[in-house]
Scaffold this motif. Structure first.
Motif, PDB file in Angstrom:
ATOM      1  N   LEU A  84       0.822  -1.216   0.000  1.00  0.00           N
ATOM      2  CA  LEU A  84       0.000   0.000   0.000  1.00  0.00           C
ATOM      3  C   LEU A  84       0.851   1.260   0.000  1.00  0.00           C
ATOM      4  CD1 LEU A  84      -2.882  -1.020   2.451  1.00  0.00           C
ATOM      5  CD2 LEU A  84      -2.976  -0.835  -0.060  1.00  0.00           C
ATOM      6  N   VAL A  85       1.950   1.244   0.750  1.00  0.00           N
ATOM      7  CA  VAL A  85       2.865   2.385   0.758  1.00  0.00           C
ATOM      8  C   VAL A  85       3.470   2.559  -0.630  1.00  0.00           C
ATOM      9  CG1 VAL A  85       5.117   3.174   1.614  1.00  0.00           C
ATOM     10  CG2 VAL A  85       3.387   2.352   3.211  1.00  0.00           C
ATOM     11  N   TRP A  86       3.831   1.445  -1.239  1.00  0.00           N
ATOM     12  CA  TRP A  86       4.448   1.475  -2.558  1.00  0.00           C
ATOM     13  C   TRP A  86       3.490   2.062  -3.596  1.00  0.00           C
ATOM     14  CZ3 TRP A  86       6.232  -3.518  -5.529  1.00  0.00           C
ATOM     15  CH2 TRP A  86       7.033  -3.163  -6.603  1.00  0.00           C
ATOM     16  N   VAL A  87       2.235   1.627  -3.539  1.00  0.00           N
ATOM     17  CA  VAL A  87       1.233   2.072  -4.513  1.00  0.00           C
ATOM     18  C   VAL A  87       0.744   3.487  -4.205  1.00  0.00           C
ATOM     19  CG1 VAL A  87      -1.098   1.625  -5.388  1.00  0.00           C
ATOM     20  CG2 VAL A  87       0.489  -0.273  -5.052  1.00  0.00           C
ATOM     21  N   GLY A  88       0.529   3.789  -2.919  1.00  0.00           N
ATOM     22  CA  GLY A  88      -0.119   5.038  -2.546  1.00  0.00           C
ATOM     23  C   GLY A  88       0.788   6.220  -2.325  1.00  0.00           C
ATOM     24  N   ALA A  89       2.016   6.007  -2.003  1.00  0.00           N
ATOM     25  CA  ALA A  89       2.913   7.128  -1.683  1.00  0.00           C
ATOM     26  C   ALA A  89       3.409   7.796  -2.961  1.00  0.00           C
ATOM     27  CB  ALA A  89       4.087   6.626  -0.864  1.00  0.00           C
ATOM     28  N   PRO A  90       3.613   9.092  -2.894  1.00  0.00           N
ATOM     29  CA  PRO A  90       4.127   9.782  -4.080  1.00  0.00           C
ATOM     30  C   PRO A  90       5.597   9.426  -4.334  1.00  0.00           C
ATOM     31  CG  PRO A  90       3.909  11.312  -2.261  1.00  0.00           C
ATOM     32  CD  PRO A  90       3.369   9.991  -1.795  1.00  0.00           C
ATOM     33  N   ALA A  91       5.831   8.703  -5.393  1.00  0.00           N
ATOM     34  CA  ALA A  91       7.172   8.304  -5.859  1.00  0.00           C
ATOM     35  C   ALA A  91       8.053   7.708  -4.751  1.00  0.00           C
ATOM     36  CB  ALA A  91       7.874   9.488  -6.503  1.00  0.00           C
ATOM     37  N   PRO A  92       7.606   6.608  -4.106  1.00  0.00           N
ATOM     38  CA  PRO A  92       8.489   5.993  -3.107  1.00  0.00           C
ATOM     39  C   PRO A  92       9.680   5.330  -3.797  1.00  0.00           C
ATOM     40  CG  PRO A  92       6.590   4.597  -3.515  1.00  0.00           C
ATOM     41  CD  PRO A  92       6.380   5.861  -4.306  1.00  0.00           C
ATOM     42  N   ASP A  93      10.734   5.151  -3.034  1.00  0.00           N
ATOM     43  CA  ASP A  93      11.911   4.477  -3.584  1.00  0.00           C
ATOM     44  C   ASP A  93      11.585   2.995  -3.746  1.00  0.00           C
ATOM     45  OD1 ASP A  93      14.366   3.554  -4.351  1.00  0.00           O
ATOM     46  OD2 ASP A  93      15.433   4.266  -2.577  1.00  0.00           O
ATOM     47  N   SER A  94      11.449   2.552  -4.974  1.00  0.00           N
ATOM     48  CA  SER A  94      11.030   1.178  -5.280  1.00  0.00           C
ATOM     49  C   SER A  94      11.979   0.138  -4.710  1.00  0.00           C
ATOM     50  CB  SER A  94      10.911   0.967  -6.784  1.00  0.00           C
ATOM     51  OG  SER A  94       9.896   1.769  -7.310  1.00  0.00           O
ATOM     52  N   ARG A  95      13.271   0.417  -4.722  1.00  0.00           N
ATOM     53  CA  ARG A  95      14.243  -0.580  -4.243  1.00  0.00           C
ATOM     54  C   ARG A  95      14.040  -0.891  -2.769  1.00  0.00           C
ATOM     55  NH1 ARG A  95      19.153   2.765  -6.417  1.00  0.00           N
ATOM     56  NH2 ARG A  95      17.920   4.113  -5.117  1.00  0.00           N
ATOM     57  N   VAL A  96      13.795   0.113  -1.980  1.00  0.00           N
ATOM     58  CA  VAL A  96      13.579  -0.087  -0.540  1.00  0.00           C
ATOM     59  C   VAL A  96      12.302  -0.886  -0.314  1.00  0.00           C
ATOM     60  CG1 VAL A  96      13.117   1.058   1.663  1.00  0.00           C
ATOM     61  CG2 VAL A  96      14.847   1.983   0.114  1.00  0.00           C
ATOM     62  N   VAL A  97      11.231  -0.496  -0.993  1.00  0.00           N
ATOM     63  CA  VAL A  97       9.943  -1.167  -0.815  1.00  0.00           C
ATOM     64  C   VAL A  97      10.035  -2.625  -1.273  1.00  0.00           C
ATOM     65  CG1 VAL A  97       7.522  -1.189  -1.511  1.00  0.00           C
ATOM     66  CG2 VAL A  97       8.638   0.972  -0.979  1.00  0.00           C
ATOM     67  N   VAL A  98      10.649  -2.869  -2.411  1.00  0.00           N
ATOM     68  CA  VAL A  98      10.781  -4.240  -2.922  1.00  0.00           C
ATOM     69  C   VAL A  98      11.654  -5.069  -1.982  1.00  0.00           C
ATOM     70  CG1 VAL A  98      11.735  -5.637  -4.805  1.00  0.00           C
ATOM     71  CG2 VAL A  98      10.310  -3.647  -5.322  1.00  0.00           C
ATOM     72  N   THR A  99      12.711  -4.482  -1.462  1.00  0.00           N
ATOM     73  CA  THR A  99      13.587  -5.197  -0.525  1.00  0.00           C
ATOM     74  C   THR A  99      12.821  -5.588   0.741  1.00  0.00           C
ATOM     75  OG1 THR A  99      15.520  -4.013  -1.347  1.00  0.00           O
ATOM     76  CG2 THR A  99      15.723  -5.057   0.811  1.00  0.00           C
ATOM     77  N   VAL A 100      12.061  -4.657   1.295  1.00  0.00           N
ATOM     78  CA  VAL A 100      11.265  -4.950   2.496  1.00  0.00           C
ATOM     79  C   VAL A 100      10.239  -6.042   2.186  1.00  0.00           C
ATOM     80  CG1 VAL A 100       9.552  -4.014   4.102  1.00  0.00           C
ATOM     81  CG2 VAL A 100      11.614  -2.701   3.574  1.00  0.00           C
ATOM     82  N   LEU A 101       9.586  -5.941   1.039  1.00  0.00           N
ATOM     83  CA  LEU A 101       8.583  -6.934   0.655  1.00  0.00           C
ATOM     84  C   LEU A 101       9.203  -8.321   0.484  1.00  0.00           C
ATOM     85  CD1 LEU A 101       5.585  -7.162   0.072  1.00  0.00           C
ATOM     86  CD2 LEU A 101       6.066  -6.679  -2.321  1.00  0.00           C
ATOM     87  N   ILE A 102      10.359  -8.398  -0.126  1.00  0.00           N
ATOM     88  CA  ILE A 102      11.044  -9.685  -0.298  1.00  0.00           C
ATOM     89  C   ILE A 102      11.428 -10.274   1.050  1.00  0.00           C
ATOM     90  CG2 ILE A 102      13.195 -10.745  -1.129  1.00  0.00           C
ATOM     91  CD1 ILE A 102      12.931  -8.912  -3.615  1.00  0.00           C
TER      92      ILE A 102
END
Length: 172
Positions: free
Chosen positions: A46-64
């Motif tokens: 939700l943070v990845w989709v809803g936040a304005p231009a989040p850093d994808s690498r951080v979000v993907v790393t946390v998700l993994i």
């Protein structure tokens, strides 16, 4: 003739199927851990989709990391055979096996609430636990201990005691 002798020796050194058949086998699902990690994964998306231009690498790393934890710790399986006691998380990548001849004793114990869940170093030794406070404590050589968290402490302890009696031929 030599091949037959070698085959006979190999068969004699292999344990019978009856010896390796589980006396006790139980899988306890880590319900609260699954819910917590699942909610964390959903919130991350939700943070990845809803936040304005989040850093994808951080979000993907946390998700993994969260998904790997779900995969590795979704359950705790305990298996007791006449040869060993095996405790494993999830698919069995993280596991601990104790030969029956290295277990001195086993007893039902109750963990303190702050010991938590997962793989823990507690004052008495190591502990594998996915839920609740009940456990079976194994006494090992050199004053070492290992706790197995379980929702069936009496049944697990009885199975371990049964193989210990069978091994040394006495009643414990």
């Amino acid at each position: 003739m030599a091949a037959e002798d070698e085959k006979a020796r190999d068969e004699a050194s292999q344990p019978d199927e009856a010896e390796m058949e589980p006396i006790y086998k139980h899988r306890q699902v880590a319900t609260l851990i699954l819910w917590s990690l699942g909610i964390g994964a959903v919130m991350t998306v939700l943070v990845w989709v809803g936040a304005p231009a989040p850093d994808s690498r951080v979000v993907v790393t946390v998700l993994i990391i969260l998904l790997c934890c779900i995969f590795l710790f979704y359950a705790l399986q305990v298996e007791v055979t006449t040869e060993s006691v095996t405790v494993s998380f999830g698919p069995g990548v993280i596991r601990r096996r104790f030969r029956v001849d290295e277990i001195v004793d086993a007893r039902v114990v109750r963990n303190r609430w702050y010991y938590g869940w997962g793989i823990r170093l507690i004052p008495h030794g190591w502990m594998f636990n996915v839920s609740g406070l009940d456990a079976v404590e194994l006494d090992l050589p050199n004053q070492r201990k290992f706790r197995i968290g379980t929702d069936e402490p009496q049944e697990l302890c009885a199975a371990i005691q049964k193989v210990l009696r069978r091994t040394d031929g006495s009643d414990r």
